[in-house]
Design a protein around this motif. Structure first.
Motif, PDB file in Angstrom:
ATOM      1  N   GLY A 251     -32.210   3.869 -26.684  1.00 36.66           N
ATOM      2  CA  GLY A 251     -32.832   4.699 -27.700  1.00 36.66           C
ATOM      3  C   GLY A 251     -33.841   3.968 -28.553  1.00 36.66           C
ATOM      4  O   GLY A 251     -34.539   4.597 -29.347  1.00 36.66           O
ATOM      5  N   ARG A 252     -33.968   2.641 -28.389  1.00 35.38           N
ATOM      6  CA  ARG A 252     -34.951   1.853 -29.139  1.00 35.38           C
ATOM      7  C   ARG A 252     -35.932   1.154 -28.201  1.00 35.38           C
ATOM      8  O   ARG A 252     -36.549   0.166 -28.578  1.00 35.38           O
ATOM      9  N   THR A 253     -36.070   1.695 -26.998  1.00 34.11           N
ATOM     10  CA  THR A 253     -36.906   1.062 -25.988  1.00 34.11           C
ATOM     11  C   THR A 253     -37.953   2.034 -25.461  1.00 34.11           C
ATOM     12  O   THR A 253     -37.655   3.192 -25.153  1.00 34.11           O
ATOM     13  N   VAL A 254     -39.194   1.533 -25.347  1.00 28.38           N
ATOM     14  CA  VAL A 254     -40.286   2.272 -24.720  1.00 28.38           C
ATOM     15  C   VAL A 254     -40.539   1.638 -23.360  1.00 28.38           C
ATOM     16  O   VAL A 254     -40.820   0.440 -23.265  1.00 28.38           O
ATOM     17  N   ASN A 255     -40.437   2.423 -22.310  1.00 28.17           N
ATOM     18  CA  ASN A 255     -40.549   1.915 -20.946  1.00 28.17           C
ATOM     19  C   ASN A 255     -41.916   2.222 -20.352  1.00 28.17           C
ATOM     20  O   ASN A 255     -42.527   3.263 -20.655  1.00 28.17           O
ATOM     21  N   THR A 256     -42.369   1.308 -19.497  1.00 25.80           N
ATOM     22  CA  THR A 256     -43.594   1.558 -18.743  1.00 25.80           C
ATOM     23  C   THR A 256     -43.288   2.314 -17.454  1.00 25.80           C
ATOM     24  O   THR A 256     -43.934   3.311 -17.143  1.00 25.80           O
ATOM     25  N   VAL A 257     -42.301   1.857 -16.712  1.00 26.06           N
ATOM     26  CA  VAL A 257     -41.822   2.557 -15.529  1.00 26.06           C
ATOM     27  C   VAL A 257     -40.324   2.769 -15.707  1.00 26.06           C
ATOM     28  O   VAL A 257     -39.572   1.811 -15.906  1.00 26.06           O
ATOM     29  N   SER A 258     -39.901   4.019 -15.668  1.00 23.53           N
ATOM     30  CA  SER A 258     -38.503   4.347 -15.902  1.00 23.53           C
ATOM     31  C   SER A 258     -37.992   5.195 -14.746  1.00 23.53           C
ATOM     32  O   SER A 258     -38.571   6.242 -14.421  1.00 23.53           O
ATOM     33  N   LEU A 259     -36.893   4.755 -14.132  1.00 18.99           N
ATOM     34  CA  LEU A 259     -36.284   5.467 -13.022  1.00 18.99           C
ATOM     35  C   LEU A 259     -34.851   5.818 -13.401  1.00 18.99           C
ATOM     36  O   LEU A 259     -34.004   4.948 -13.559  1.00 18.99           O
ATOM     37  N   ASN A 260     -34.597   7.113 -13.573  1.00 20.65           N
ATOM     38  CA  ASN A 260     -33.272   7.611 -13.938  1.00 20.65           C
ATOM     39  C   ASN A 260     -32.684   8.352 -12.743  1.00 20.65           C
ATOM     40  O   ASN A 260     -33.139   9.429 -12.381  1.00 20.65           O
ATOM     41  N   LEU A 261     -31.664   7.738 -12.127  1.00 18.07           N
ATOM     42  CA  LEU A 261     -31.094   8.316 -10.923  1.00 18.07           C
ATOM     43  C   LEU A 261     -30.462   9.677 -11.200  1.00 18.07           C
ATOM     44  O   LEU A 261     -30.579  10.600 -10.404  1.00 18.07           O
ATOM     45  N   LEU A 262     -29.765   9.815 -12.337  1.00 20.63           N
ATOM     46  CA  LEU A 262     -29.214  11.105 -12.744  1.00 20.63           C
ATOM     47  C   LEU A 262     -29.836  11.546 -14.063  1.00 20.63           C
ATOM     48  O   LEU A 262     -30.639  12.465 -14.091  1.00 20.63           O
ATOM     49  N   ALA A 263     -29.475  10.889 -15.166  1.00 23.63           N
ATOM     50  CA  ALA A 263     -29.994  11.265 -16.481  1.00 23.63           C
ATOM     51  C   ALA A 263     -30.260  10.009 -17.288  1.00 23.63           C
ATOM     52  O   ALA A 263     -29.414   9.119 -17.364  1.00 23.63           O
ATOM     53  N   GLY A 264     -31.442   9.952 -17.903  1.00 19.92           N
ATOM     54  CA  GLY A 264     -31.814   8.785 -18.685  1.00 19.92           C
ATOM     55  C   GLY A 264     -32.236   9.144 -20.087  1.00 19.92           C
ATOM     56  O   GLY A 264     -32.645  10.277 -20.367  1.00 19.92           O
ATOM     57  N   TYR A 265     -32.128   8.137 -20.971  1.00 18.57           N
ATOM     58  CA  TYR A 265     -32.442   8.321 -22.385  1.00 18.57           C
ATOM     59  C   TYR A 265     -33.242   7.120 -22.848  1.00 18.57           C
ATOM     60  O   TYR A 265     -32.917   5.971 -22.518  1.00 18.57           O
TER      61      TYR A 265
END
Length: 365
Positions: free
Chosen positions: A65-79
């Motif tokens: 919740g305190r991270t900004v991602n450049t590439v984010s891969l959420n297999l089911l659900a991500g936050y």
């Protein structure tokens, strides 16, 4: 035991994500009033890449919740706090602050602030702030209001909802809703307070739009009334009712259509309407196909330069398509309109098609 633990982890993760999103969405939306995409101005940590099964079971863990991602891969659900790049989710992507780039999910994308780029979802995109770019969803798109309106395209299988202003295009399988539209609404039902552009559909309810009532008489249905509504005079929908109370028998019809109107001068108007009536040959409803289709180019003269009351007159091209007949031994087709200036009258199988020219005159208010 492994199945129980896995289900427990999913429940806990979903609860954490939902609680954090709900607690911070309002503050994120408020901060977007001073900065279009506030993620870069917050004390967030940046990660070039992360992968998550279901948050917080991922590379960012409880710091998601305190991270900004450049590439984010959420297999089911991500936050996450946000994304500046690409975010892909098997089911759900949840971002507290903002998104810049591409966001795609099997079910939905939830963003607590603004979004810039493209959001693609199997079911729904919900963005608390404004969207600059495109929202495409199988079911529903929602974008919140913002002081700075950006160009937006919303395409949804069911509905697009924007409680504030939208500049761009809304296309939906059923419903478009917006307060102020600068652009195009295209759906069976469109609802808006005002539209600068076009609102095209079966029913367009625009509070500060085009609203006219009209009554007229013709050789077909002798008594007619209609209500015209739309975003502007350029395109409007028509709901009409007509009746033939006199003559060989009583007939009445319920009609729908659309039209356009121009005003070459302050008092002269020209409108072209296309109407289709289901004509009922008696007081009840005629179940057989009995359509009276009309093309009505109408010349109008306003009684005053700034008034709405307009005298109307013009020809009518009537095309009657009917499978109705009075008895088993009678021919197919309605006798509506008689034989006045008949262009053709042909029966193929059980369908009679007849065309004739007519004349109508009336008043618009």
């Amino acid at each position: 035991m492994k199945h129980i633990s896995f289900r427990f982890a999913i429940c806990v993760s979903a609860l954490l994500a939902t609680t954090s999103f709900g607690a911070h969405a309002q503050s994120a939306s408020a901060s977007s009033a001073t900065s279009a995409f506030p993620a870069t101005s917050q004390a967030y940590q940046r990660e070039p890449f992360q992968i998550t099964l279901v948050s917080p079971l991922g590379m960012n863990g409880l710091h998601a919740g305190r991270t900004v991602n450049t590439v984010s891969l959420n297999l089911l659900a991500g936050y996450a706090a946000g994304v500046k790049g690409v975010e892909l989710g098997g089911l759900l992507n949840v971002d507290l602050d903002s998104v810049q780039g591409l966001q795609a999910a099997g079910l939905g994308n939830l963003v607590g602030g603004p979004a810039q780029g493209a959001q693609l979802a199997g079911l729904t995109n919900i963005t608390v702030g404004s969207v600059q770019g495109a929202q495409v969803a199988g079911l529903l798109n929602y974008q919140g209001s913002a002081p700075h309106v950006a160009a937006t395209t919303q395409v949804a299988g069911l509905a697009n909802v924007t409680p504030g202003k939208i500049q761009g295009v809304q296309v939906a399988g059923l419903l478009n809703v917006a307060r102020t539209v600068k652009g195009l609404q295209l759906a069976p039902v469109n609802i808006a307070d005002s539209v600068a552009g076009a609102s095209i559909g079966i029913l367009s309810l625009v509070r500060h739009g085009y609203h006219r009532a009209e009554v007229w008489t013709s050789e077909a249905l002798t008594t007619n009334a209609a209500y015209k509504m739309g975003a502007s005079h350029q395109f409007y929908n028509i709901i009409a009712v007509g009746a033939q109370p006199f003559g060989d028998k009583f007939r009445w019809g319920l009609g729908y259509g659309f039209g356009t109107e121009i005003a070459p001068t302050n008092r002269l108007t020209l409108s072209v309407d296309v109407l289709s009536f289901q004509v009922n040959e008696k007081k009840g409803w005629t179940k057989q196909l009995n359509l009276l289709n009309q093309l009505r180019p109408m010349l109008g003269w306003r009684l005053s330069p700034t008034g709405r009351t307009t005298l109307l007159v013009g020809p009518t091209l009537n095309v009657m398509v009917s499978t109705y007949r009075t008895s088993e031994s009678s021919p197919y087709g309605s006798r509506l309109g008689g034989r006045h200036l008949e262009l053709f009258n042909e029966t193929h199988g059980r369908t009679n098609t007849r065309a004739w020219l007519g004349l109508n005159a009336g008043l618009r208010f």
